[in-house]
Design an enzyme around this catalytic site. Sequence first.
Site, mmCIF file in Angstrom:
data_model
loop_
_atom_site.group_PDB
_atom_site.id
_atom_site.type_symbol
_atom_site.label_atom_id
_atom_site.label_comp_id
_atom_site.label_asym_id
_atom_site.label_seq_id
_atom_site.Cartn_x
_atom_site.Cartn_y
_atom_site.Cartn_z
ATOM 1 N N ASP A 1 66.034 52.338 81.147
ATOM 2 C CA ASP A 1 66.241 53.432 80.194
ATOM 3 C C ASP A 1 67.406 53.099 79.256
ATOM 4 O O ASP A 1 68.511 52.773 79.702
ATOM 5 C CB ASP A 1 66.560 54.737 80.930
ATOM 6 C CG ASP A 1 65.443 55.168 81.857
ATOM 7 O OD1 ASP A 1 64.814 56.188 81.585
ATOM 8 O OD2 ASP A 1 65.205 54.463 82.863
ATOM 9 N N ASP B 1 72.465 48.567 78.169
ATOM 10 C CA ASP B 1 72.997 49.354 77.056
ATOM 11 C C ASP B 1 74.208 50.199 77.425
ATOM 12 O O ASP B 1 74.794 50.834 76.551
ATOM 13 C CB ASP B 1 71.904 50.309 76.555
ATOM 14 C CG ASP B 1 71.568 51.362 77.606
ATOM 15 O OD1 ASP B 1 71.791 52.557 77.336
ATOM 16 O OD2 ASP B 1 71.104 50.994 78.693
ATOM 17 N N ASP C 1 68.245 46.265 82.404
ATOM 18 C CA ASP C 1 68.248 47.705 82.632
ATOM 19 C C ASP C 1 66.940 48.246 82.048
ATOM 20 O O ASP C 1 66.217 47.532 81.343
ATOM 21 C CB ASP C 1 69.473 48.303 81.942
ATOM 22 C CG ASP C 1 69.481 49.810 81.977
ATOM 23 O OD1 ASP C 1 69.321 50.379 83.069
ATOM 24 O OD2 ASP C 1 69.633 50.429 80.904
#
Length: 235
Positions: free
Chosen positions: A19, A183, A17
């Site tokens: 951001d 995240d 991922d």
Amino acid sequence: MNKKEMNNNDKQLLIFDFDGTLIDSVPDLADATNAMLTTLGKETYSIDTIRNWIGNGSRLLVERALVGDIAVPEDAQTQAEADHAEQIFFEAYTKIGGSKTVAYPDVDSGLRKLHTAGYTLALVTNKPIRFVPKILESFGWQDLFSEVMGGDSLPVKKPDPAPLLHVCATLNVSVAQSVMIGDSRNDILAGQNANMDTLGLSYGYNYGQDIRELNPTEAFDSFADLVAWIMKDNA
């Protein structure tokens, strides 16, 4: 698959991922969101509030900002209103240009270490693809990733598994040889929906939820710990 059962020697492709995993872009996204709201004559919000609205792509961020809540009623605004607001957001974000976006600690060295060790790296983000190349170039990462997918590269985005499966097919790497690293719940669910091992990072944007509650294959509190764990069988 239960935690700690992942055989690192079998893994070839690491799908990251963006951001909240590699970069902290909240300050710039918050500035663009508030610029949009100001243009529309609406109330602005703190960076901590906006942080909890990030992770599902720009459209949902805009819709959440327009109603001031993470839960957006279906009739909150018309398609035309949301389209107009999103365009203002895009213009503001383009002008800001990532001036406050930073890499998380040890990400730069960690990515380069994994790349040098022979892993294939890919990027799958829900951020619109138009904004991704410039940010990658600003960190000198443009040559580290063999495939880059944005939230609008396909008709669907994470947590749908399609972007992850597309990357595997494009790079001719099996799901069993691949790992999704992120995240947020969108990352972990996308990996799980693809029947792929998942590695979670606890420091990013996950709407206040502990990433471990989503049962990733393993979870870490720092990028350095993640890299060390992946590399442990290659020492």
